[in-house]
Design a protein around this motif. Sequence first.
Motif, mmCIF file in Angstrom:
data_model
loop_
_atom_site.group_PDB
_atom_site.id
_atom_site.type_symbol
_atom_site.label_atom_id
_atom_site.label_comp_id
_atom_site.label_asym_id
_atom_site.label_seq_id
_atom_site.Cartn_x
_atom_site.Cartn_y
_atom_site.Cartn_z
ATOM 1 N N GLN A 62 -10.703 54.649 -35.803
ATOM 2 C CA GLN A 62 -9.666 53.856 -35.172
ATOM 3 C C GLN A 62 -8.300 54.485 -35.404
ATOM 4 O O GLN A 62 -7.985 54.962 -36.496
ATOM 5 C CB GLN A 62 -9.683 52.408 -35.676
ATOM 6 C CG GLN A 62 -9.548 52.231 -37.172
ATOM 7 C CD GLN A 62 -9.926 50.841 -37.630
ATOM 8 O OE1 GLN A 62 -10.870 50.677 -38.402
ATOM 9 N NE2 GLN A 62 -9.206 49.819 -37.190
ATOM 10 N N THR A 66 -6.716 51.747 -31.045
ATOM 11 C CA THR A 66 -7.884 52.100 -30.232
ATOM 12 C C THR A 66 -9.049 52.482 -31.131
ATOM 13 O O THR A 66 -8.869 53.145 -32.154
ATOM 14 C CB THR A 66 -7.556 53.275 -29.291
ATOM 15 O OG1 THR A 66 -6.509 52.882 -28.393
ATOM 16 C CG2 THR A 66 -8.770 53.685 -28.470
ATOM 17 N N TYR A 67 -10.237 52.057 -30.738
ATOM 18 C CA TYR A 67 -11.474 52.424 -31.438
ATOM 19 C C TYR A 67 -12.208 53.486 -30.626
ATOM 20 O O TYR A 67 -12.372 53.349 -29.415
ATOM 21 C CB TYR A 67 -12.381 51.203 -31.614
ATOM 22 C CG TYR A 67 -11.812 50.118 -32.488
ATOM 23 C CD1 TYR A 67 -11.997 50.141 -33.869
ATOM 24 C CD2 TYR A 67 -11.094 49.064 -31.935
ATOM 25 C CE1 TYR A 67 -11.482 49.132 -34.679
ATOM 26 C CE2 TYR A 67 -10.572 48.056 -32.730
ATOM 27 C CZ TYR A 67 -10.766 48.097 -34.102
ATOM 28 O OH TYR A 67 -10.250 47.109 -34.891
ATOM 29 N N MET A 85 -13.857 46.161 -30.511
ATOM 30 C CA MET A 85 -15.214 46.594 -30.841
ATOM 31 C C MET A 85 -16.272 45.633 -30.312
ATOM 32 O O MET A 85 -17.387 46.041 -29.998
ATOM 33 C CB MET A 85 -15.355 46.768 -32.345
ATOM 34 C CG MET A 85 -14.822 48.093 -32.860
ATOM 35 S SD MET A 85 -15.630 49.527 -32.114
ATOM 36 C CE MET A 85 -17.317 49.294 -32.691
ATOM 37 N N PHE A 304 -15.115 50.261 -40.315
ATOM 38 C CA PHE A 304 -13.844 50.132 -39.626
ATOM 39 C C PHE A 304 -13.193 48.804 -39.998
ATOM 40 O O PHE A 304 -13.840 47.902 -40.529
ATOM 41 C CB PHE A 304 -14.020 50.243 -38.099
ATOM 42 C CG PHE A 304 -14.837 49.141 -37.471
ATOM 43 C CD1 PHE A 304 -14.228 47.989 -36.980
ATOM 44 C CD2 PHE A 304 -16.223 49.256 -37.358
ATOM 45 C CE1 PHE A 304 -14.977 46.975 -36.395
ATOM 46 C CE2 PHE A 304 -16.982 48.248 -36.772
ATOM 47 C CZ PHE A 304 -16.351 47.099 -36.289
ATOM 48 N N LYS A 307 -9.193 44.290 -35.806
ATOM 49 C CA LYS A 307 -8.000 44.601 -35.022
ATOM 50 C C LYS A 307 -6.716 44.269 -35.786
ATOM 51 O O LYS A 307 -5.732 45.010 -35.714
ATOM 52 C CB LYS A 307 -8.046 43.795 -33.714
ATOM 53 C CG LYS A 307 -7.011 44.193 -32.684
ATOM 54 C CD LYS A 307 -7.418 45.437 -31.926
ATOM 55 C CE LYS A 307 -6.444 45.717 -30.795
ATOM 56 N NZ LYS A 307 -6.764 46.956 -30.090
#
Length: 363
Positions: A62, A66-67, A85, A304, A307
């Motif tokens: 990430q 943006t992933y 995601m 990850f 957000k």
Amino acid sequence: MTSASFHRSRMLAPLLLLGLLACKKESGTTAPITPTNPTTPATTFTNPLLGNTAGPDPWVYQKDGTYYYMATTGNNVTIRKTAKMSELGSSPSYPVWSPLATGDNSRDVWAPELHYLDGKWYIYYTAGPGNCCDGQKSWVLENSNPDPTRGGWVEKGRIISPGADYWAIDGTVAEINGQRYYIWSGQSGPIGNNTDNEQRLYISAMRNPWTLDGARTELSRPTLSWERNGYPKVNEAPQILQRDGKTFLIYSASHCSSDDYALGQLTLTGTNPLDAASWTKLQTPVFTKSAASRAYGPGHNGFFKSKDGTQDWIIYHANNDPGQGCGGARKPRMQQFTWNADGSPNFGSPVAIGTPITRPAGE
């Protein structure tokens, strides 16, 4: 990422194109029409993330909101790009590199990882000349475009361990105490000279994003009973997880042909990552299969943040049914994890497929 091992089926990852059909009814009036059942934004998602699409060895990076998602396709390197995601299944995908028809990296493209280092993008992947039981090695691609789905990818060649240029897969990059390291799964010697054909975990310092600096150090080999299911015996897919000054190495163990493929953990308890004595191995697995959740052989994971940055998530592959082994039946799943009182990660158990899961915070 495979789970990367000797006897993996070559797989393709076909992209499913979903058509959205819209119906429009002529009302005969210009007045706005209020829907009787307004659409409510989804607050949950379910696993597997990509439906029937294969996704062994999932990886997420990430950057700037943006992933970027990658997984083994077998025949190329592809990036999916998404802002959420939980909406990975509807995200666009970009094939960014394909091998030549022949050559030392032309076949069995496994376990790609995307990293942003020194102002450029790098992809680390595994490939060989076509015999996965002999020629698999680690390779590097470079891209200077700010968007890794655009621009050109330049082949930087192989990642070679000085004095130990042997079978090597599942490479990842980690920064520990200001030093960059490359960690991978490999063999102790040339194929054919090994009596055990074990996959072990190795670490080396990096001089730059495509060059190792100094000899490798073995960090782990499959010695525990839960690490030795299937053949050959395997430690692979290393991933670094850091929090509050603590460093953990999460890895996959047992062969991917076994339903007991699972995750293990090393903890950096010393000061020198290149000293095997600085790492302490947990004697029990930290994430295992669940028949009740239809999660067999869960592993080869990535990590990850949500957000909004408040939650930690694990992404991994698993088979829905027993006996499906190393092929394309492995699909990506994700779920939130927490932390134990001693600062170590607590991954819990795999969430059952089809169970609604609250979206990552901030989505």
